[in-house]
Design a protein around this motif. Sequence first.
Motif, PDB file in Angstrom:
ATOM      1  N   MET A 115      -3.745  -4.034   1.750  1.00 40.84           N
ATOM      2  CA  MET A 115      -5.150  -4.369   0.895  1.00 40.84           C
ATOM      3  C   MET A 115      -5.099  -5.275   1.467  1.00 40.84           C
ATOM      4  N   SER A 116      -4.555  -6.041   0.946  1.00 35.50           N
ATOM      5  CA  SER A 116      -4.603  -8.022   1.410  1.00 35.50           C
ATOM      6  C   SER A 116      -4.234  -7.782   3.070  1.00 35.50           C
ATOM      7  N   GLU A 117      -2.695  -7.105   2.940  1.00 34.79           N
ATOM      8  CA  GLU A 117      -3.210  -7.822   4.936  1.00 34.79           C
ATOM      9  C   GLU A 117      -3.936  -7.446   5.335  1.00 34.79           C
ATOM     10  N   ALA A 118      -4.642  -6.406   4.915  1.00 32.42           N
ATOM     11  CA  ALA A 118      -5.399  -5.900   6.431  1.00 32.42           C
ATOM     12  C   ALA A 118      -7.160  -5.997   6.175  1.00 32.42           C
ATOM     13  N   VAL A 119      -7.351  -7.125   5.024  1.00 32.22           N
ATOM     14  CA  VAL A 119      -8.170  -8.327   5.043  1.00 32.22           C
ATOM     15  C   VAL A 119      -7.944  -9.926   5.748  1.00 32.22           C
ATOM     16  N   ILE A 120      -6.735 -10.081   5.478  1.00 29.89           N
ATOM     17  CA  ILE A 120      -6.831 -11.055   6.462  1.00 29.89           C
ATOM     18  C   ILE A 120      -6.294 -10.799   7.417  1.00 29.89           C
ATOM     19  N   ALA A 121      -6.066  -9.977   8.098  1.00 30.41           N
ATOM     20  CA  ALA A 121      -6.450  -9.070  10.031  1.00 30.41           C
ATOM     21  C   ALA A 121      -8.000  -9.238  10.494  1.00 30.41           C
ATOM     22  N   ALA A 122      -8.369  -8.298   8.430  1.00 32.98           N
ATOM     23  CA  ALA A 122     -10.057  -7.924   8.958  1.00 32.98           C
ATOM     24  C   ALA A 122     -10.832  -9.930   9.208  1.00 32.98           C
ATOM     25  N   GLY A 151      -1.549   4.110  -9.197  1.00 31.14           N
ATOM     26  CA  GLY A 151      -2.541   3.547  -9.179  1.00 31.14           C
ATOM     27  C   GLY A 151      -2.847   2.544  -8.042  1.00 31.14           C
ATOM     28  N   PRO A 152      -4.546   2.105  -7.649  1.00 30.05           N
ATOM     29  CA  PRO A 152      -4.936   1.127  -7.148  1.00 30.05           C
ATOM     30  C   PRO A 152      -3.081  -0.466  -6.392  1.00 30.05           C
ATOM     31  N   SER A 153      -2.755  -0.569  -7.422  1.00 31.60           N
ATOM     32  CA  SER A 153      -1.938  -1.643  -7.766  1.00 31.60           C
ATOM     33  C   SER A 153      -0.584  -1.835  -6.642  1.00 31.60           C
ATOM     34  N   ALA A 154      -0.424  -0.553  -6.516  1.00 27.48           N
ATOM     35  CA  ALA A 154      -0.016   0.448  -5.575  1.00 27.48           C
ATOM     36  C   ALA A 154      -0.332  -0.145  -4.182  1.00 27.48           C
ATOM     37  N   LYS A 155      -1.334  -0.336  -3.529  1.00 30.65           N
ATOM     38  CA  LYS A 155      -1.401  -0.518  -2.454  1.00 30.65           C
ATOM     39  C   LYS A 155      -2.600  -1.965  -1.640  1.00 30.65           C
ATOM     40  N   PHE A 156      -1.651  -3.175  -3.151  1.00 30.57           N
ATOM     41  CA  PHE A 156      -2.050  -4.286  -3.267  1.00 30.57           C
ATOM     42  C   PHE A 156      -2.090  -5.557  -1.463  1.00 30.57           C
ATOM     43  N   VAL A 157      -0.783  -5.014  -1.662  1.00 31.41           N
ATOM     44  CA  VAL A 157      -0.206  -5.539   0.036  1.00 31.41           C
ATOM     45  C   VAL A 157      -0.572  -4.983   1.373  1.00 31.41           C
TER      46      VAL A 157
END
Length: 194
Positions: free
Chosen positions: A183-190, A175-181
Amino acid sequence: MASDCTALRSRPRDRIVASARDLFHRHGIRSVGVETIADAAGTNKMTLYRHFGSKDELIVECLQEVADDIQAMWVQLALDHPNDPMAQLHGWVLRGAECVLEDGRGCDLANAAIELTEEGHPARRIIEECKTEFRDKLASLCRSANVTQPELLADTLSLLLEGARVSRQSVGLEGPSAKFVRMSEAVIAAFARN
């Protein structure tokens, strides 16, 4: 040194707490009785109650140990990446991913908060203090990393981690938890300053 740790671990109180933490994590707080904990610890209810006046006191002790483990994680992040808050932030993401993937049981503090709904339960204070401190440390790390809107980034990352843990519990690793890293890295970059 190892024999000192083994001797400490063999003390009834330590065995009781270790057994309770494991059982609470695997089965939930409400579904595990003191007799089951005593049996798992290789002791009896009388010994358990000699160390802990009630199951609630044992729950508080277990959650305090969880809080101490989280504090140790923060210390380790600083040791792994001294004077580099952005690297610590990325390290936090990787540690969060490890927590999500570990066993799918989620955060012991969040699970306890769901189970222990009665106002005034002594464990609620530990849960609230730890979760608040966790978020505040993340916000401080975001400020040190010199990102834009550090408070918003901290809240976003906190919610991503909580959501990833719940997603892992409800729909598994695919599920979506597989994309945690990612997503988090994209948010930090933003939020990063260019």
